[in-house]
Design a protein around this motif. Structure first.
Motif, mmCIF file in Angstrom:
data_model
loop_
_atom_site.group_PDB
_atom_site.id
_atom_site.type_symbol
_atom_site.label_atom_id
_atom_site.label_comp_id
_atom_site.label_asym_id
_atom_site.label_seq_id
_atom_site.Cartn_x
_atom_site.Cartn_y
_atom_site.Cartn_z
ATOM 1 N N SER A 77 29.910 41.419 41.066
ATOM 2 C CA SER A 77 29.411 41.029 42.381
ATOM 3 C C SER A 77 30.231 39.908 42.993
ATOM 4 O O SER A 77 29.721 38.857 43.325
ATOM 5 N N HIS A 78 31.538 40.142 43.117
ATOM 6 C CA HIS A 78 32.356 39.129 43.775
ATOM 7 C C HIS A 78 32.423 39.468 45.260
ATOM 8 O O HIS A 78 32.038 40.533 45.676
ATOM 9 N N TYR A 79 32.938 38.563 46.055
ATOM 10 C CA TYR A 79 33.093 38.792 47.494
ATOM 11 C C TYR A 79 31.763 39.099 48.151
ATOM 12 O O TYR A 79 31.670 39.993 48.981
ATOM 13 N N ALA A 111 35.984 21.651 43.513
ATOM 14 C CA ALA A 111 35.643 21.883 44.919
ATOM 15 C C ALA A 111 35.169 23.318 45.120
ATOM 16 O O ALA A 111 34.272 23.600 45.911
ATOM 17 N N LYS A 112 35.757 24.234 44.395
ATOM 18 C CA LYS A 112 35.405 25.649 44.521
ATOM 19 C C LYS A 112 34.134 25.997 43.766
ATOM 20 O O LYS A 112 33.459 26.986 44.065
ATOM 21 N N GLY A 113 33.816 25.170 42.755
ATOM 22 C CA GLY A 113 32.698 25.500 41.883
ATOM 23 C C GLY A 113 33.066 26.657 40.970
ATOM 24 O O GLY A 113 32.237 27.484 40.609
ATOM 25 N N ALA A 153 40.275 30.325 49.429
ATOM 26 C CA ALA A 153 39.611 29.104 49.905
ATOM 27 C C ALA A 153 38.140 29.351 50.255
ATOM 28 O O ALA A 153 37.723 29.225 51.400
ATOM 29 N N ASN A 154 37.375 29.721 49.239
ATOM 30 C CA ASN A 154 35.937 29.950 49.416
ATOM 31 C C ASN A 154 35.248 29.334 48.205
ATOM 32 O O ASN A 154 35.893 29.081 47.193
ATOM 33 N N ARG A 155 33.930 29.082 48.305
ATOM 34 C CA ARG A 155 33.202 28.662 47.109
ATOM 35 C C ARG A 155 33.112 29.859 46.181
ATOM 36 O O ARG A 155 33.163 31.014 46.620
#
Ligand code: TXA
Ligand code: MG
Length: 351
Positions: free
Chosen positions: A240-242, A52-54, A152-154
């Protein structure tokens, strides 16, 4: 399908716990950010989190535990996942559990293998949010020892600090999965937990957060190393997260002012997030702005206030289809800013 539940309703919290026990996905509020939760010991449920998150399969999840009142009881729940609790864990647990601190331990072989991304270690934390605790305790009573939950994010996007962020993130795949979502309002802390690896000879800070390296060093009375190249892969440490959709640039006060005065405001919409007093409307009109598309959001002076609102600000600006977000690097940087600064740098990193 998305099933919205309310934290203020006891029966909804109970349902949330029951769904976890049944192997369903639950968006769970915590004090840091919302988590996409499932029973850590149910491989199928954990696999659904990754899909679901990929999220790439090798990236481990944090397992959330219900608070325990005695060392003996803590030992029982931790022992389920952990080979051996090192002595250094106890002062950290006594001081910050429940709270925004994740500890990485040597994992018990075969236990929660999927949740741990097949690493020989496992990350545990006990969130301080009262709703989360209620759900964790009820789930525990139904046989769920721990709850695996990434933000709870992709994958690669901004974490969810409100239920609306989680709804937006998973809307497009809600035909494929059932998502139970427990709404408990905005998250108090607003950035993810501090992660401290205590599985080796020396403690290593893998991810900064609102509990700072200084505070940990003061408690342990020993130095805490920073994550280095050999540390296990932590997805939050990818450069490059967030990242929001808009391009983020991090600037000193002088750079920001210079850039604003040189910018052609008829070109595209920008937003600034800054502590300094800046008369954006005047500069924009002087430099060609025809519409009020440009936004100035005031950055709080306290790190905790900034952390609390940061992801919400980035989500909101994305929703306005802002093309660029220019962020003034906060001044008066003391240790309390290390978590926020880390998130700002990652949001601004090249993609
Ligand atoms: O505040 C938080 O920690 C939130 C809430 C929901 O609890 N959770 C969170 O999860 O931020 P996530 O998956 O977005 O970030 C967890 C980080 C990942 O970067 C992961 O690589 C790291 O923790 N992690 C988990 N287990 C690990 C392990 N065994 N070794 C090293 N890093 C680990
Ligand atoms: Mg995350």
């Amino acid at each position: 399908m998305i099933h919205l539940l309310k934290a203020s309703l006891a029966e909804d919290c109970q349902q949330a716990a029951q769904q976890l026990a049944k192997g369903q996905l639950l968006v769970l509020p915590t004090e840091t950010v919302y988590g996409l939760a499932a029973d850590a010991d149910n491989p199928k449920a954990v696999e659904n989190i990754f899909q679901a998150k990929g999220r790439p399969l090798g990236h481990p999840l944090i397992v959330h535990l219900a608070e325990q009142k005695t060392d003996q009881n803590w030992k029982k729940v931790i022992d389920h996942y952990v080979q051996e609790i090192p002595a250094i864990a106890w002062p950290l647990i006594h001081r910050w559990w429940p709270g925004p601190l994740t500890l990485i331990f040597k994992r018990r072989p075969q236990v929660a293998d999927q949740a741990a991304g097949h690493l020989p270690t496992i990350g545990l934390r006990s969130p301080s949010n009262l709703t989360a605790q209620k759900v964790l305790h009820w789930a525990y009573a139904l046989g769920v020892m721990g709850v695996a939950a990434p933000s709870a994010n992709r994958f690669g996007r901004i974490s969810a600090t409100g239920i609306d962020h989680a709804q937006q993130a998973f809307q497009e795949i809600s035909h494929a999965y059932d998502f139970y979502m427990l709404d408990d309002g905005p998250c108090q802390v607003g950035i993810e937990s501090t992660i401290l690896d205590i599985s080796g000879d020396e403690p290593v800070l893998l991810r900064p957060g609102m509990i700072t390296r200084d505070q940990i060093e003061a408690l342990l009375k020993r130095p805490v190393a920073l994550a280095h190249e050999h540390s296990p892969k932590v997805s939050g440490t990818l450069a490059s997260h967030y990242a929001p959709q808009a391009q983020v640039v991090l600037l000193s006060t002088q750079e920001l002012i210079a850039r604003l005065h040189q910018f052609d405001f008829s070109q595209k919409s920008i937003a600034i997030y800054a502590q300094s007093e800046i008369d954006l409307p005047s500069i924009a009109i002087k430099n060609g702005s025809i519409k009020e598309l440009h936004k100035h959001l005031k950055m709080p002076k306290q790190a905790a206030d900034c952390a609390h609102e940061l992801f919400g600000v980035l989500h909101e600006l994305d929703a306005h289809l802002t093309k660029e977000i220019w962020i003034e690097r906060p001044s008066f940087l003391d240790a309390s800013w290390e978590g926020v600064l880390d998130r700002l740098q990652r949001a601004a990193a090249n993609r």
